[in-house]
Design an enzyme around this catalytic site. Structure first.
Site, mmCIF file in Angstrom:
data_model
loop_
_atom_site.group_PDB
_atom_site.id
_atom_site.type_symbol
_atom_site.label_atom_id
_atom_site.label_comp_id
_atom_site.label_asym_id
_atom_site.label_seq_id
_atom_site.Cartn_x
_atom_site.Cartn_y
_atom_site.Cartn_z
ATOM 1 N N LYS A 36 0.832 -1.207 0.000
ATOM 2 C CA LYS A 36 0.000 0.000 0.000
ATOM 3 C C LYS A 36 0.864 1.254 0.000
ATOM 4 O O LYS A 36 0.605 2.206 -0.756
ATOM 5 C CB LYS A 36 -0.898 0.016 1.240
ATOM 6 C CG LYS A 36 -1.693 1.310 1.418
ATOM 7 C CD LYS A 36 -2.434 1.327 2.735
ATOM 8 C CE LYS A 36 -1.639 1.996 3.819
ATOM 9 N NZ LYS A 36 -1.939 3.428 3.969
ATOM 10 N N ASN A 37 1.906 1.260 0.828
ATOM 11 C CA ASN A 37 2.744 2.450 0.951
ATOM 12 C C ASN A 37 3.605 2.695 -0.280
ATOM 13 O O ASN A 37 4.230 3.751 -0.402
ATOM 14 C CB ASN A 37 3.627 2.347 2.199
ATOM 15 C CG ASN A 37 2.826 2.478 3.481
ATOM 16 O OD1 ASN A 37 1.719 3.012 3.480
ATOM 17 N ND2 ASN A 37 3.367 1.975 4.568
ATOM 18 N N ARG B 44 -4.298 10.606 4.221
ATOM 19 C CA ARG B 44 -3.093 11.402 4.409
ATOM 20 C C ARG B 44 -2.167 11.365 3.189
ATOM 21 O O ARG B 44 -1.599 12.383 2.789
ATOM 22 C CB ARG B 44 -2.342 10.860 5.633
ATOM 23 C CG ARG B 44 -1.111 11.664 5.998
ATOM 24 C CD ARG B 44 -1.500 12.954 6.655
ATOM 25 N NE ARG B 44 -0.379 13.855 6.799
ATOM 26 C CZ ARG B 44 -0.483 15.074 7.317
ATOM 27 N NH1 ARG B 44 -1.651 15.516 7.708
ATOM 28 N NH2 ARG B 44 0.555 15.859 7.420
ATOM 29 N N CYS C 88 -5.316 8.427 9.294
ATOM 30 C CA CYS C 88 -5.348 7.935 10.666
ATOM 31 C C CYS C 88 -4.995 9.046 11.657
ATOM 32 O O CYS C 88 -4.174 9.908 11.371
ATOM 33 C CB CYS C 88 -4.360 6.780 10.846
ATOM 34 S SG CYS C 88 -4.854 5.241 10.056
ATOM 35 N N ASP D 181 5.272 1.574 11.711
ATOM 36 C CA ASP D 181 4.071 0.852 11.281
ATOM 37 C C ASP D 181 4.020 -0.577 11.807
ATOM 38 O O ASP D 181 3.016 -1.267 11.603
ATOM 39 C CB ASP D 181 3.968 0.841 9.753
ATOM 40 C CG ASP D 181 3.353 2.113 9.198
ATOM 41 O OD1 ASP D 181 2.865 2.941 9.998
ATOM 42 O OD2 ASP D 181 3.354 2.288 7.967
ATOM 43 N N VAL E 108 8.686 8.299 16.241
ATOM 44 C CA VAL E 108 8.289 8.848 14.943
ATOM 45 C C VAL E 108 6.988 9.634 15.037
ATOM 46 O O VAL E 108 6.884 10.758 14.537
ATOM 47 C CB VAL E 108 8.172 7.724 13.891
ATOM 48 C CG1 VAL E 108 7.741 8.289 12.534
ATOM 49 C CG2 VAL E 108 9.497 6.978 13.760
#
EC number: 2.5.1.7
Length: 423
Positions: free
Chosen positions: A23-24, A96, A120, A309, A331
């Site tokens: 996805k990223n 985002r 999120c 993540d 982070v």
């Protein structure tokens, strides 16, 4: 509202699981598909996720043709005609990652208007690094009424130092710089595998990018780009989630297509705990005897550090390991919300600013819980598998943003889990 129902307690996950495209990675690839003024772009190994549908709609809103063949996991993008310069609010506000269309639209059209993005609720995640970088390249930026407007007849190459190696800002600036006049250098750039994948994709299109995967990116601008075909890199976070699932359940799972190098920080910590992790021909095998695992201390960092993540899922693992483990989140702020829900299941933990102390090894009990973000959703489901009794995980809108058929994959490994849309 859909919910996941888990009957947990004695499950041992065994078998094989296939990992989807990342996805990223695919979201910035779709944004980069705005750039070519010639030919079509074809993306393969595309995951079927709600965020992908949202980004498709963002790109379509620019009057670009986007066709998603879900059966083939393939997206075709044709941006060869005139494109609009304003991204649709109704879709940008949902996610985002949609801010990464700002650089490509500006580079292609000389003008761009994008609403402040959503996503999120795991911290403020300011976009100032994106905007400062574009301003360094000669763009005039204004923010008004929740919209960001950028203007530059043609961006100019620049020396950009980023105060933090932001993945999104690195992607945005790298894409914008491909069509700039001159050479752009980005110092303290993000080094994630998804950055490398994006750079390879852009270079196929005719861009001139050097240094992807290092702290310094050098981009020599060109006058135009063309469409290409590209396979999306595998999802290291999905792979990591199933590695943790195996470790939590004394499991024996082969994570097919997982890339060892992309998961090295996680693998290192799993091995420190006592988990067996081996690289095989078709992926990565994880085996564990959970009662014998040792507590560890983990600090999240930008790549090549431990990925934020994976923080929520790893704290779920810490919850079943005897002893006191420590998780330091450097982070994002506000990313321990899942621990409040896990306390409903019997977890004992304390949070002091960016540090969570996990007192693990106690038998957890099933309970109704509410997911608060994407990775928290996965963490709560994994906790439900090891908890005694029934766990119901509500608010699955986050889960669907980043995991495809998550409950079905876990069921095939032996979990007693189902999804229900009953009220």
């Amino acid at each position: 509202m859909d919910k996941i129902i888990i009957e947990g307690g004695q499950t041992r996950l065994e078998g094989e699981v296939v990992i989807e495209g990342a996805k990223n990675a695919v979201l910035p690839l779709l944004a980069a598909s705005i750039l070519p003024s010639k030919g079509k772009t074809i993306l393969r190994n595309v995951p079927i996720l709600s965020d992908v549908f949202t980004m498709n709609n963002v790109v379509r809103g620019l009057d670009i043709r986007v066709d998603f063949n879900e059966a083939a996991n393939e997206i075709t993008v044709d941006a060869s005609g005139h494109i609009l310069d304003e991204a649709p609010y109704e879709y940008v506000s949902q996610m985002r990652a949609s801010i990464v269309v700002l650089g490509p639209i500006l580079a292609r059209n000389g003008h761009a208007k994008v609403s402040m993005p959503g996503g999120c609720t795991i911290g403020s995640r300011p976009i100032n690094l994106h905007l400062k970088g574009l301003e360094a390249m000669g763009a005039t930026i204004t923010q008004k009424g929740g919209d960001i407007t950028a203007q530059a007849d043609r961006l100019q190459g620049a020396m950009i130092y980023m105060d933090f190696p932001s993945v999104g800002a690195t992607q945005n600036l790298m894409m914008a710089a491909t069509l700039a006049d001159g050479v752009t250098t980005i110092e303290n750039a993000a080094r994630e595998p998804e950055i490398v994948d994006l750079a390879q994709f852009l270079n196929k299109m005719g861009a001139r990018i050097r240094g992807a995967g290092t702290e310094t990116l050098t981009i020599t601008g060109v006058t135009s780009l063309h469409g290409v075909e590209h396979d999306v890199v595998q999802d290291r976070i999905e792979a990591g989630t199933f590695m943790v699932a195996a470790a939590m359940t004394s499991g024996n799972v082969l994570i097919r297509d997982a890339v060892w190098e992309h998961n090295r920080p996680l693998i290192s910590k799993l091995m420190e705990m006592g988990v067996s992790v081996t690289e095989e021909e078709y992926g990565i095998r994880v085996q564990a005897n959970t009662p014998k695992l040792k507590p560890v201390t983990v600090k999240t960092l930008p790549h090549p550090g431990f990925p934020t993540d994976m923080q929520a899922q790893f704290t779920a693992l810490m919850a079943v390991v005897n002893g006191e483990s420590t998780m330091v989140e450097t982070v994002f702020e506000n990313r321990f919300q899942h621990l409040e829900e896990m306390r409903r299941m019997g977890l004992q933990s304390e949070i002091l600013r960016e540090t969570a102390m996990i007192h693990g090894g106690r038998q957890l009990q099933g309970a109704p819980v509410m997911s608060t973000d994407l990775r928290a959703s996965a963490a709560l489901i994994l906790t439900g598998i090891v908890a005694q009794g029934v766990t119901i995980v509500n608010n699955l809108v986050h889960l669907d943003r980043g995991y495809y058929q998550f409950h079905e994959k876990l069921a095939k490994l032996g979990a007693t889990i189902s999804r229900s849309s009953e009220v």
